[in-house]
Scaffold this motif. Structure first.
Motif, short mmCIF file in Angstrom:
data_model
loop_
_atom_site.label_atom_id
_atom_site.label_comp_id
_atom_site.label_asym_id
_atom_site.label_seq_id
_atom_site.Cartn_x
_atom_site.Cartn_y
_atom_site.Cartn_z
N ARG A 29 17.54 7.98 23.60
CA ARG A 29 18.80 8.07 24.32
C ARG A 29 18.63 9.13 25.40
O ARG A 29 17.91 10.10 25.21
CB ARG A 29 19.96 8.45 23.39
CG ARG A 29 20.28 7.35 22.36
CD ARG A 29 21.34 7.80 21.37
NE ARG A 29 20.89 8.93 20.56
CZ ARG A 29 21.49 10.11 20.46
NH1 ARG A 29 22.64 10.32 21.13
NH2 ARG A 29 21.01 11.07 19.70
N ASP A 56 25.64 2.55 27.03
CA ASP A 56 25.99 3.89 26.54
C ASP A 56 24.78 4.66 26.01
O ASP A 56 24.94 5.77 25.49
CB ASP A 56 27.10 3.81 25.48
CG ASP A 56 26.69 2.99 24.26
OD1 ASP A 56 25.53 2.57 24.17
OD2 ASP A 56 27.57 2.76 23.39
N SER A 59 23.95 8.68 29.40
CA SER A 59 25.18 9.39 29.71
C SER A 59 24.93 10.40 30.83
O SER A 59 23.79 10.75 31.12
CB SER A 59 25.74 10.10 28.47
OG SER A 59 24.76 10.98 27.91
#
Length: 344
Positions: A29, A56, A59
């Motif tokens: 991520r 998502d 970010s």
């Protein structure tokens, strides 16, 4: 561990975006910083060109290297940081202080935030400019033991890269409290552009394809941005990278005339305007003396071999870059594909 959160600073940057693509492809991520929040859609559009629509899993946080605000939030919960954001001084003729002070203080902001957030390791995007400038002519390739000798011939950008990288290593030694650091020092970065905002080095390919009058006798190493991103990932997780710097170059350095020959040989009609002649050093110096800023910037590099070696990254980290020729052609083809060559 995959699925870890990684902070990549300066999400509008060319290398940063390829680092984001590489991290996403490996299952991480990603959080990235922007100086102005309104550019999120632009970054996502560039990543889409690169084949990623992360939703998502990506970010954004607003943070500016010249201000403390936002950096604590940016680093919170991150296992690693890739720090490539670099402040851009105002004006074409910015003073050295405008380059150096924000670069050094920006590094400190990122490193302090990373340390305080419990980040394991920061990978700093430095530059060949922190390695190979200001030296007498070399008979061997530059390597990671070399540091730019700061003197009057070293331009402000390279001085800022040298002083900011040295400051980062000093911070780790004196205030790091266990935070690990590795540095990646790329030569001229080629490879595929994702849009109109690409590396300074790729402008050379654009200028050649658009028909500059000739090739100055300037030498450079080249490396593909995808391989620079891969080296960042290796430096992020490999235990052998702790406390190390890694030059990123593919093979031998090339003269501009050799770059032109690659373009003409591989691109056919699209390279019809690429120059074939080398511009004599005396002509470049005369143009510089007459006040041409672009030629003035070239003078310190005329006839100077800038060869370097990536033996360390290959040996320690198993890095295997594609050839300089492949990365140069990838840059050129992307400019043509995206319609960024005037008159093409």
């Amino acid at each position: 561990m995959r699925d870890d959160l990684v902070l990549v600073t300066g999400g509008t940057g060319f290398i940063a975006q390829h680092c984001i693509l590489a991290l996403l492809a490996q299952g991480y991520r990603v959080r990235t910083t922007l100086r102005t929040p309104g550019r999120e859609a632009e970054v996502r559009a560039y990543l889409k060109v690169g084949g990623a629509e992360p939703g998502d899993r990506l970010s954004f946080v607003t943070a500016d290297l010249s201000d403390d605000a936002g950096w604590g939030e940016a680093a919170e919960g991150c296992a690693y940081v890739m720090h490539g954001a670099s402040p851009t001084p105002s004006g074409d003729y910015a003073s050295e202080e405008e380059w150096i002070i924000p670069a050094v203080e920006g590094n400190f902001r990122v490193l302090r935030a990373a340390r305080d957030a419990g980040v394991k390791r920061v990978v700093l995007t430095s530059a060949f400019g922190a390695v190979g400038m200001g030296h007498k002519p070399m008979t061997r390739p530059f390597d990671e033991t070399d540091w730019t000798e700061l003197n009057d011939k070293v331009p402000p950008y390279q001085k800022s890269k040298t002083l900011s990288e040295r400051a980062a290593w000093d911070f780790i030694a004196t205030e790091g409290r266990g935070l690990e650091l590795a540095a990646v020092n790329p030569t001229a970065v080629m490879g595929p552009a994702l849009g109109a905002d690409y590396s300074h080095s790729i402008r050379l390919i654009k200028q050649m394809l658009e028909g500059i009058p000739g090739c100055p006798k300037v030498n450079s190493g080249f490396v593909d941005v995808r391989d620079v991103a891969d080296l960042h990932l290796r430096a992020m997780t490999d235990p052998a990278a702790k406390g190390q710097r890694f030059l990123a170059i593919a093979g031998q350095s090339l003269w501009m005339r050799e770059v032109a020959a690659i373009l003409r040989a591989r691109l056919g009609d699209a390279a019809a305007k690429v120059p074939t002649k080398e511009i004599p050093n005396t002509v470049v110096r005369l143009g510089a003396a007459a006040g041409n800023p672009a030629l003035k910037a070239l003078v310190p590099f005329l006839g100077v071999t800038m060869n370097a070696t990536s033996e360390k990254a290959i040996r320690l980290l198993g890095w295997s870059p594609r050839s300089a020729e492949e990365s140069i052609i990838a840059a050129a083809e992307s400019l043509l594909r995206l319609g960024l060559i005037d008159g093409a």
